[in-house]
Scaffold this motif. Structure first.
Motif, short mmCIF file in Angstrom:
data_model
loop_
_atom_site.label_atom_id
_atom_site.label_comp_id
_atom_site.label_asym_id
_atom_site.label_seq_id
_atom_site.Cartn_x
_atom_site.Cartn_y
_atom_site.Cartn_z
N CYS A 8 -10.73 42.25 42.33
CA CYS A 8 -11.57 41.06 42.27
C CYS A 8 -10.73 39.80 42.06
N THR A 113 -21.12 29.44 38.58
CA THR A 113 -21.13 30.87 38.85
C THR A 113 -20.28 31.63 37.85
N ALA A 144 -26.90 31.87 43.71
CA ALA A 144 -26.03 31.48 44.83
C ALA A 144 -26.82 30.68 45.85
N THR A 156 -18.50 30.00 49.62
CA THR A 156 -17.20 30.56 49.23
C THR A 156 -16.84 30.22 47.79
N VAL A 159 -18.80 32.83 45.76
CA VAL A 159 -18.19 34.16 45.86
C VAL A 159 -16.88 34.20 45.07
N THR A 162 -17.70 34.35 41.42
CA THR A 162 -18.19 35.69 41.06
C THR A 162 -17.02 36.65 40.89
#
Length: 185
Positions: A8, A113, A144, A156, A159, A162
């Protein structure tokens, strides 16, 4: 957990590279903008609601209380400290490093986020319940859509936020341990 954290973290770092120092959305960002464009302002505000600081703080305090009730003091401290660490790293290190702008604001990775996902990831780890994980995932997807639709972030950014939040929490969290089985003899 450490492998997932590393993957991640690496993906979060790599995802931002093509957009570093710029303001132009990518093809995926434009597609996401178009997908949420039909949503009305009231719906978008409702979708963004979970990212509000008082909501994130309440969820974080819930995680701390659950840990303390279970006698897990280390996890209670981490439930408080780790999301703060993720937010600080995002604001002070990653955003200036990537230098991606939207509406005169640094946006990669999304701080909205990071704060929400860090706290939700902690709650999933604390409760160890599939239902909480599913609810967290649905909440992040809804947020989102709201963040993109309100024009606060590109997809993006969300993401990347996250991925980074999950990485920070997982790398900081103690490995789960099993209680020994009671002796039968």
């Amino acid at each position: 957990m450490r492998t997932t954290a590393a993957v991640c973290g690496l993906l979060a770092l790599l995802l931002g590279l093509p957009f570093a120092g710029g303001t132009t959305p990518g093809a995926v960002d434009r597609a996401a903008d178009a997908a949420v464009a039909p949503l009305g302002p009231g719906v978008l505000r409702a979708l963004v609601f979970p990212t509000e600081p008082y909501v994130v703080l309440a969820l974080g305090l819930l995680a701390v209380v659950l840990c303390l009730r279970a006698g897990r003091r280390l996890e209670a401290a981490l439930a408080l400290a780790v999301p703060v660490l993720a937010i600080l790293l995002t604001s002070w290190v990653l955003k200036p490093l990537y230098d991606r702008w939207k509406n005169d604001t640094l946006v990669y990775p999304s701080g909205h986020t990071v704060s929400l996902v860090a706290v939700l990831t902690v709650l999933v780890l604390v409760t160890r319940r599939v239902f909480v994980g599913v609810l967290a995932a649905v909440t992040v997807l809804a947020a989102a859509a709201g963040l993109v639709g309100m024009g606060y972030h590109y997809l993006t950014d969300v993401v990347g936020g996250t991925l980074f939040a999950v990485a920070v929490v997982l790398v900081s969290w103690p490995a789960p341990h099993r209680e020994p089985a009671p002796s039968t003899g």
